[in-house]
Design an enzyme around this catalytic site. Structure first.
Site, PDB file in Angstrom:
ATOM      1  CG  HIS A   3      -2.010  -6.002  -2.026  1.00  0.00           C
ATOM      2  ND1 HIS A   3      -0.761  -6.094  -1.455  1.00  0.00           N
ATOM      3  CD2 HIS A   3      -1.878  -6.517  -3.280  1.00  0.00           C
ATOM      4  CE1 HIS A   3       0.086  -6.640  -2.329  1.00  0.00           C
ATOM      5  NE2 HIS A   3      -0.571  -6.896  -3.442  1.00  0.00           N
ATOM      6  CG  HIS A  42       1.419  -8.470 -12.550  1.00  0.00           C
ATOM      7  ND1 HIS A  42       1.644  -9.817 -12.342  1.00  0.00           N
ATOM      8  CD2 HIS A  42       0.995  -7.979 -11.355  1.00  0.00           C
ATOM      9  CE1 HIS A  42       1.368 -10.117 -11.072  1.00  0.00           C
ATOM     10  NE2 HIS A  42       0.973  -9.024 -10.460  1.00  0.00           N
ATOM     11  CG  ASN A  73      -0.017  -4.915   1.953  1.00  0.00           C
ATOM     12  OD1 ASN A  73      -0.002  -5.262   0.767  1.00  0.00           O
ATOM     13  ND2 ASN A  73      -1.020  -5.195   2.765  1.00  0.00           N
ATOM     14  NE  ARG A  95       2.058  -4.643  -4.985  1.00  0.00           N
ATOM     15  CZ  ARG A  95       2.925  -4.324  -4.034  1.00  0.00           C
ATOM     16  NH1 ARG A  95       3.252  -3.049  -3.812  1.00  0.00           N
ATOM     17  NH2 ARG A  95       3.494  -5.259  -3.301  1.00  0.00           N
TER      18      ARG A  95
END
Length: 318
Positions: free
Chosen positions: A65, A190, A93, A61
């Site tokens: 990001h 995911h 975040n 993740r």
């Protein structure tokens, strides 16, 4: 066109060519300067994962990001300093964690090849290693990213939201040179990790003027989410795993989309166009097809470039 204009055009073309050349990544970038870098990073990630099974999801993740803001330049790793609030302290975040793994990997790499390997590259290796450790595919990571010097919490509003519909998702991905196939394949990330209630609250309480609950959610699943996340939820860390096999990189995520049992509106949105829907069916029926597409899309996403230096410490600019 005059001679001066031609010369100016030629000059700008050369500058553009040189800048794209200097920013180009290669698979053998550290072949001579730091040949053991990938095995050093892999060991740090593996050791951290053996102590904490949530590390792979966190690192994957973190890399997403990072790449979605200013390219894959390690800007997500910078700490807030003085009056500047950095990306890692922006609302989407604040739940990122396991930064210590990247910092430990950087220290281990610096001990062998000081000043050579960027934090952005270390994060890209760590994301790949996280997928492999979770039973997912491997791929050759393009190398030679540079670390950025700018990180702003305000820019985190540009990250794709779990509440996005398909046109918002498509726009967000296409702005970064990523296709609908990349969108569906990368959404498969995911399959790992955990989500707080805030990311799916909109689907289980006051969904719209007609329905309290999103009608695309399977009723029994919606009821279980409501019990975890009541409307006046007081538990700070309340939430649930992204799928039942949340530490295994499998294709369960796509099967759950087809059953109305995924957490995010953005997951369910993948069924709302013929192209994305057919890809969901394809990946739900073949883990191999998903793994192949995911690896290809990760190479593409991790090649979005930015940055201008090799940081000595991943938390601070030089």
């Amino acid at each position: 066109m005059g001679l001066m204009q031609v010369a100016a055009l030629l000059c700008s073309f050369i500058i553009l060519s040189l800048s794209s050349l200097s920013n180009s990544l290669s698979f053998n970038y550290y072949h001579k300067s730091c040949p053991k870098v990938e095995s050093i990073v892999a060991k740090v990630v593996s050791d951290a994962t053996s102590r904490d099974k949530t590390v792979p999801a966190a690192l994957l993740r973190m890399h997403f990001h990072d790449c979605f803001l200013r390219g894959c330049d390690g800007s997500v790793l910078l700490e807030s300093r003085g009056g500047n609030k950095a990306e890692r302290d922006g609302p989407p975040n604040v739940s990122l964690h396991a930064f210590y793994v990247i910092e430990n990997a950087k220290k281990a790499v610096e001990a062998v090849c000081p000043g050579i390997v960027s934090c952005a590259d270390i994060l890209a290796f760590a994301a790949r290693d996280s997928v492999v450790l979770s039973g997912g595919p491997t791929w050759e990571v393009p190398k030679g990213r540079k670390d950025g010097r700018t990180s702003k919490a305000g820019e985190t509003t540009q990250l794709p939201s779990p509440a996005f519909n398909i046109s918002q998702l498509q726009k967000s991905f296409s702005l970064r040179g990523l296709s609908l196939e990349d969108l569906v394949a990368l959404s498969g990330g995911h399959t790992l990790g955990f989500s707080h209630c805030s990311s799916f609250q909109n689907r289980i309480h006051n969904f719209n003027s007609t329905h309290d609950v999103d009608p695309t959610l399977r009723p029994a699943f919606a009821a279980s989410l409501k019990s975890i996340c009541p409307i006046k939820n007081k538990a700070k860390n309340a939430g649930t795993t992204m799928d039942p096999s949340s530490t295994t990189f499998d294709n369960t995520y796509y099967k759950l989309i087809l059953e109305g049992q995924t957490l995010f509106s953005s997951d369910q949105a993948l069924l709302t166009t013929p192209k994305t829907k057919s890809l969901v069916y394809k990946f739900a029926s073949s883990k191999e097809d998903f793994h192949t597409a995911f690896a290809e899309s990760m190479i593409k996403m991790s090649s979005i470039n930015g940055g201008e230096e090799v940081r000595k410490d991943c938390r601070f600019v030089n």
